[in-house]
Design a protein around this motif. Structure first.
Motif, short mmCIF file in Angstrom:
data_model
loop_
_atom_site.label_atom_id
_atom_site.label_comp_id
_atom_site.label_asym_id
_atom_site.label_seq_id
_atom_site.Cartn_x
_atom_site.Cartn_y
_atom_site.Cartn_z
N ARG A 194 0.82 -1.34 -0.05
CA ARG A 194 0.04 -0.13 0.10
C ARG A 194 0.90 1.28 0.16
O ARG A 194 0.38 2.30 -0.29
CB ARG A 194 -1.05 0.03 1.06
N ARG A 195 1.97 1.24 0.53
CA ARG A 195 2.83 2.50 0.58
C ARG A 195 3.92 2.57 -0.83
O ARG A 195 4.50 3.48 -0.60
CB ARG A 195 3.71 2.09 1.51
N LEU A 196 3.74 1.72 -1.57
CA LEU A 196 4.72 1.67 -2.59
C LEU A 196 3.85 1.95 -4.18
O LEU A 196 2.80 1.51 -4.21
CB LEU A 196 5.61 0.12 -2.80
N PRO A 197 4.53 2.50 -5.05
CA PRO A 197 3.84 2.62 -6.37
C PRO A 197 3.38 1.43 -6.93
O PRO A 197 4.02 0.25 -6.84
CB PRO A 197 4.83 3.53 -7.27
N ARG A 198 2.31 1.31 -7.54
CA ARG A 198 1.77 0.08 -8.10
C ARG A 198 2.77 -0.65 -9.08
O ARG A 198 2.68 -1.60 -9.20
CB ARG A 198 0.30 0.36 -8.89
N GLU A 199 3.58 0.14 -9.74
CA GLU A 199 4.54 -0.32 -10.65
C GLU A 199 5.33 -1.28 -10.02
O GLU A 199 6.26 -2.35 -10.69
CB GLU A 199 5.28 0.38 -11.58
N GLY A 203 -6.18 -3.17 -9.47
CA GLY A 203 -4.80 -3.23 -9.89
C GLY A 203 -4.73 -4.21 -10.90
O GLY A 203 -4.01 -4.01 -11.94
N SER A 204 -5.07 -5.50 -10.51
CA SER A 204 -5.00 -6.53 -11.85
C SER A 204 -5.89 -6.18 -13.15
O SER A 204 -5.44 -6.80 -14.16
CB SER A 204 -5.09 -7.74 -11.17
N ASP A 251 1.18 2.80 -20.60
CA ASP A 251 2.20 2.57 -21.66
C ASP A 251 2.76 1.51 -21.13
O ASP A 251 3.00 0.26 -21.95
CB ASP A 251 2.98 3.46 -21.95
N ASP A 252 3.18 1.31 -19.85
CA ASP A 252 3.68 0.36 -19.27
C ASP A 252 2.97 -1.11 -19.46
O ASP A 252 3.78 -2.03 -20.16
CB ASP A 252 4.00 0.45 -17.72
N ASN A 253 1.73 -0.97 -19.07
CA ASN A 253 0.80 -2.25 -19.42
C ASN A 253 0.89 -2.74 -20.76
O ASN A 253 0.86 -4.02 -20.96
CB ASN A 253 -0.41 -1.98 -18.76
N ASP A 254 0.92 -1.62 -21.70
CA ASP A 254 0.77 -2.02 -23.11
C ASP A 254 1.88 -3.25 -23.52
O ASP A 254 1.72 -4.17 -24.01
CB ASP A 254 0.97 -0.89 -23.79
#
Lengths: 222, 477
Positions: A104-109, A165-166, A175-178
């Motif tokens: 929860r404290r970290l960026p989702r990536e 998130g999923s 873009d990352d997800n792409d």
């Protein structure tokens, strides 16, 4: 410039006495090499401060060094697999505590991506590796949690975030997800193809398939 | 960040977290704020290893993240925070002196793990203390909690910034990174927990496993999946408070060396009174009246009010100006001048370095130039009463090591060297910074050679010069 040089002795542009040399005095020799690497010092350094507190801190520092190496935060460089796996290696592994950060404290990536079908194959191979890989254990724990929670039918906030998130991961949003999704999809296709003996989309049967092969047949018909 | 500092950071990271974290950390220190993809591309490490390394660094407060436009998250390393790792033994030892073994272990756990919840800290420390106790005795959680509360009250530990839960979390996609909010009021507020339990002693079979690594998995620490009541409230050590404590200690020692024990006790009492009312970078404390100081002196000191007033007057009249008088109400209002005190300490350190490196005659010249601010070559020889040749030699030696600098004052607009005054002067700020840089270089060499004794003592010298640096940073434009 050339004119001045020809006239008698060299003349300084500044008052030589201001620097401290008298007129006509022999100037020190010009040094033609770099200063020595370890010059002699007239004054030796003062001895180090010792005492009860310094001894304690010294012992503490050594202890901290050792402790840090055994913590899960110390990420060792993964060695290349030797050609033959040694039997003794299995017993020489140091098992470290596993650490799972608070997502929860970290960026989702930062969250490790679920590698869907690649997982089962690689797990068998990784079993002999050092067991401190963050991704697989985090995946397993998350999956177990999700299954538990889904079975009980309750959804906490965390769960919402995780499922969102999923979902995000599967959408063609960032873009990352792409890129990742594209890679995953491609790979999944290949994976599926490899598992089957019959490759489905290798080539399509055209209309002229039967006709063409008659001309190029290697085997003779009797 | 200077090259020496970067090298030192790299060695510290490698020692504590391994090569992969070191690579990522040093890359971030050198290049500043970067997004994830760029880090992966530039360092040539795989994505999941970079992620792991960043998680470790963020956990230990060495890297922070920020969300920029278009949802890109950028990571930035905090070089000064990495250098603080040199001082961990000192922080732990200070806590031991103030709060005993319990406090020492609490701070050690927090330093080694970056951030932890209070319940996790209490449990771990109780277990560790139980191991050291005699058979049959166990450490109660309540005692450890009390020490933790004491540490929070005196601000040695503080809460980490909390995750800010946005109100409209259902509409729209969640943000790429949580926003962390610092709540000033709650920073030292201890959550009401009822931690009941005792420390568990490790079984002897586990002790064997710790000594020789065998193929036994240790007990999983995350046995219970239910969230603890203070879930999400993380604590970290407040390093600024420790630095404040070191600064106070340095001032008290200096006063004790210069005057006597009683005056140092008075100064200590004044500092204790203004611990929580003054911010860490204030130039002087709040004015304290003589009556207040008299009331807050330690019980053992039986000095009369008059004697106290005399001491205070002496302290205020001292040329070093550690204590200043700011008014006459309440028997005299006195303040402690932090900036002036630190400047004097820095100057004293410089003087002692010159004396040990170059000799006492050089030190005499240095003190002279310091006092007179700007001096010509001839004047130096006259005032110091040292023959011209030697004085010249010493001045040039100090000049080449950058302790002394030259100031040019031209007589004519064309700056002709024969018609220019060259004055020697000491720039305390830059000399102090240069000395600090040298300390970092020295500790780099010692850390890389692995001689831990020298490393600690080099870090002492760093500490002495960072006193100068603190003062210098406050005055830098």
């Amino acid at each position: 410039m050339a004119g001045n040089k020809g006239r008698g002795r060299a003349a300084y542009t500044f008052n030589i006495e201001a620097v401290g040399f008298g007129r006509g005095e022999k100037l020190p020799d010009v040094v033609l090499k770099p200063p020595p690497l370890f010059p002699d010092t007239d004054y030796k350094p003062v001895p180090l401060k010792t005492g009860e507190s310094e001894d304690y801190m010294l012992a503490l520092k050594q202890e901290l060094r050792e402790t840090m190496k055994r913590k899960p935060y110390f990420i060792e460089k993964s060695e290349e697999k030797p050609d033959i796996e040694r039997y003794s290696k299995k017993y020489m592994q140091v098992y470290k505590e596993e650490w799972i950060p608070d997502w929860r404290r970290l960026p989702r990536e930062m969250m490790p991506r679920k590698k869907c079908r690649k997982g089962p194959k690689l797990k068998n191979a990784k079993g002999t590796d050092k067991g401190s890989s963050l991704i697989n254990t985090a995946d397993i724990l998350k999956k177990i949690e999700e299954l538990e929670k889904r079975g009980e039918g309750e959804k906490s906030d965390e769960e919402n975030e995780e499922t969102e998130g999923s979902k995000e991961k599967n959408k063609d949003g960032d873009d990352d997800n792409d890129d990742d999704n594209a890679e995953q999809e491609d790979y999944d296709e290949e994976e599926q193809e490899e598992e089957n003996d019959y490759i489905n989309s290798y080539f399509e049967d055209g209309d002229d398939f039967g006709a063409d092969s008659d001309d190029n047949m290697d085997e003779a018909t009797y | 960040m200077t090259q020496a500092e970067i090298k030192l950071c790299s060695l510290l990271l490698q020692e504590h977290f391994g090569e992969i974290v070191e690579k990522i950390g040093v890359h971030l220190i050198k290049t500043g704020s970067q997004p994830l993809r760029v880090i992966v591309h530039d360092t040539g490490t795989s994505l999941d290893q970079v992620k792991k390394a960043l998680c470790v660094l963020i956990q230990h407060n060495l890297v922070i993240y920020q969300v920029h436009k278009r949802g890109v998250v950028e990571y930035e390393a905090q070089c000064s925070r990495v250098l603080r790792m040199l001082r961990f033994p000192r922080y732990i030892y200070t806590t031991k002196a103030l709060y005993g073994d319990t406090g020492e272990l609490i701070v050690e756990e927090l330093l080694l793990n970056g951030k932890m919840t209070m319940s996790a800290v209490v449990k771990k420390v109780a277990d560790r203390l139980t191991d050291t106790m005699e058979d049959g005795k166990t450490m109660d959680y309540a005692e450890v909690s009390n020490t933790f509360v004491q540490l929070a009250d005196t601000r040695f530990v503080q809460r980490c910034p909390m995750v800010h839960a946005p109100e409209n979390s259902d509409t729209g996609p969640p943000p790429p990174a949580p926003s962390l909010v610092v709540n000033e009021k709650d920073m030292y507020l201890v959550p009401k927990l009822s931690l009941i339990g005792k420390g568990k002693r490790r079984r002897s079979s586990d002790e064997d496993a710790a000594d020789e690594p065998k193929a036994k998995k240790p007990k999983r620490t995350t046995d219970n999946k239910e969230p603890t009541p203070d879930d999400g409230i993380y604590w970290q050590t407040n390093l600024d408070r420790f630095h404040q404590h070191f600064r106070d200690q340095a001032i008290v020692n200096a006063v004790a060396n210069r005057m006597d024990q009683t005056s140092s006790e008075i100064v200590r009492a004044m500092l204790r009174m203004s611990e929580v009312t003054t911010s860490s970078d204030a130039p002087f404390t709040q004015p304290l009246s003589s009556n207040e100081i008299f009331r807050s002196l330690p019980v053992g000191y039986n000095i009369s009010k008059q004697v106290l007033d005399q001491y205070l007057t002496l302290l205020a009249d001292d040329p070093l100006e550690f204590v200043g008088k700011s008014g006459d109400s309440g028997g005299g209002m006195y303040v402690i001048n932090f900036h002036k005190a630190l400047a004097s300490l820095a100057t004293a350190t410089l003087e002692s370095v010159i004396q040990e490196r170059f000799g006492s005659r050089c030190a005499r010249i240095f003190r002279l130039v310091l006092q007179k601010k700007h001096l010509e070559q001839k004047q130096v020889e006259d005032f110091a009463m040292i023959p011209a040749k030697e004085a010249k030699d010493m001045l040039y030696k100090m000049l080449s090591e950058n302790f002394i600098s030259l100031q040019e004052i031209p007589k004519t607009p064309d700056h002709a060297p024969s018609r220019t005054f060259y004055l020697y002067t000491v720039n305390v700020l830059s000399a102090a910074r240069m000395l600090l840089h040298r300390c970092y270089k020295a500790s780099t060499r010692k850390v890389s050679e692995g001689r831990s004794h020298h490393c600690i003592c080099a870090s002492y010298r760093c500490r002495g010069s960072t006193v100068a640096r603190n003062r210098g940073d406050d005055h830098s434009p």
